[in-house]
Design a protein around this motif. Sequence first.
Motif, PDB file in Angstrom:
ATOM      1  N   GLN A  92       0.846  -1.183   0.000  1.00  0.00           N
ATOM      2  CA  GLN A  92       0.000   0.000   0.000  1.00  0.00           C
ATOM      3  C   GLN A  92       0.884   1.235   0.000  1.00  0.00           C
ATOM      4  N   TYR A  93       0.263   2.400   0.028  1.00  0.00           N
ATOM      5  CA  TYR A  93       0.989   3.660  -0.114  1.00  0.00           C
ATOM      6  C   TYR A  93       2.228   3.783   0.787  1.00  0.00           C
TER       7      TYR A  93
ATOM      8  N   ARG B 190       0.233   9.655  -3.837  1.00  0.00           N
ATOM      9  CA  ARG B 190      -1.207   9.932  -3.932  1.00  0.00           C
ATOM     10  C   ARG B 190      -1.486  11.018  -4.977  1.00  0.00           C
TER      11      ARG B 190
ATOM     12  N   LYS C 215      -2.638   8.895 -10.856  1.00  0.00           N
ATOM     13  CA  LYS C 215      -3.232   8.702 -12.189  1.00  0.00           C
ATOM     14  C   LYS C 215      -2.183   8.457 -13.265  1.00  0.00           C
TER      15      LYS C 215
ATOM     16  N   LYS D 206      -5.997  -1.801  -8.276  1.00  0.00           N
ATOM     17  CA  LYS D 206      -7.054  -1.295  -7.423  1.00  0.00           C
ATOM     18  C   LYS D 206      -8.099  -2.381  -7.210  1.00  0.00           C
TER      19      LYS D 206
ATOM     20  N   GLY E   9     -11.632  -2.409  -5.488  1.00  0.00           N
ATOM     21  CA  GLY E   9     -12.598  -1.517  -4.862  1.00  0.00           C
ATOM     22  C   GLY E   9     -11.969  -0.150  -4.710  1.00  0.00           C
ATOM     23  N   ARG E  10     -11.857   0.309  -3.476  1.00  0.00           N
ATOM     24  CA  ARG E  10     -11.212   1.596  -3.210  1.00  0.00           C
ATOM     25  C   ARG E  10      -9.772   1.438  -2.736  1.00  0.00           C
ATOM     26  N   VAL E  11      -9.343   0.212  -2.556  1.00  0.00           N
ATOM     27  CA  VAL E  11      -8.004  -0.037  -2.027  1.00  0.00           C
ATOM     28  C   VAL E  11      -6.988  -0.034  -3.166  1.00  0.00           C
ATOM     29  N   VAL E  12      -6.028   0.884  -3.100  1.00  0.00           N
ATOM     30  CA  VAL E  12      -4.960   0.977  -4.085  1.00  0.00           C
ATOM     31  C   VAL E  12      -3.747   0.241  -3.538  1.00  0.00           C
TER      32      VAL E  12
END
Length: 92
Positions: free
Chosen positions: A6-7, A22, A26, A32, A34-37
């Motif tokens: 993760q980040y 973050r 793009k 990804k 769902g919302r988890v990157v």
Amino acid sequence: MTRRLQYPEAAELLGVTESWLRKHIKQLPHKKLGRVVYFTDADLERIDQMHHHEPTTGPLAAAPTPTQSAAPHPLAGLRPLPRRGKALANVS
């Protein structure tokens, strides 16, 4: 199994801040769910390659490419055929 970073972990491995990741998400390869990157090792390698620059001058610059000879390219004299519609109109 592929690591999913993760980040915070990805930013630490890349040597950047989490906010930089973050902000530029793009333009960066990532996965990804769902919302988890998350980032895989392959994503981190691609990000590293995207921001890799080689020097163009100085002792570490790549060797210059040899200059081409003055002879023209062997196919330089070729010209495209006329368009089909125009070729058929001239036949009558």
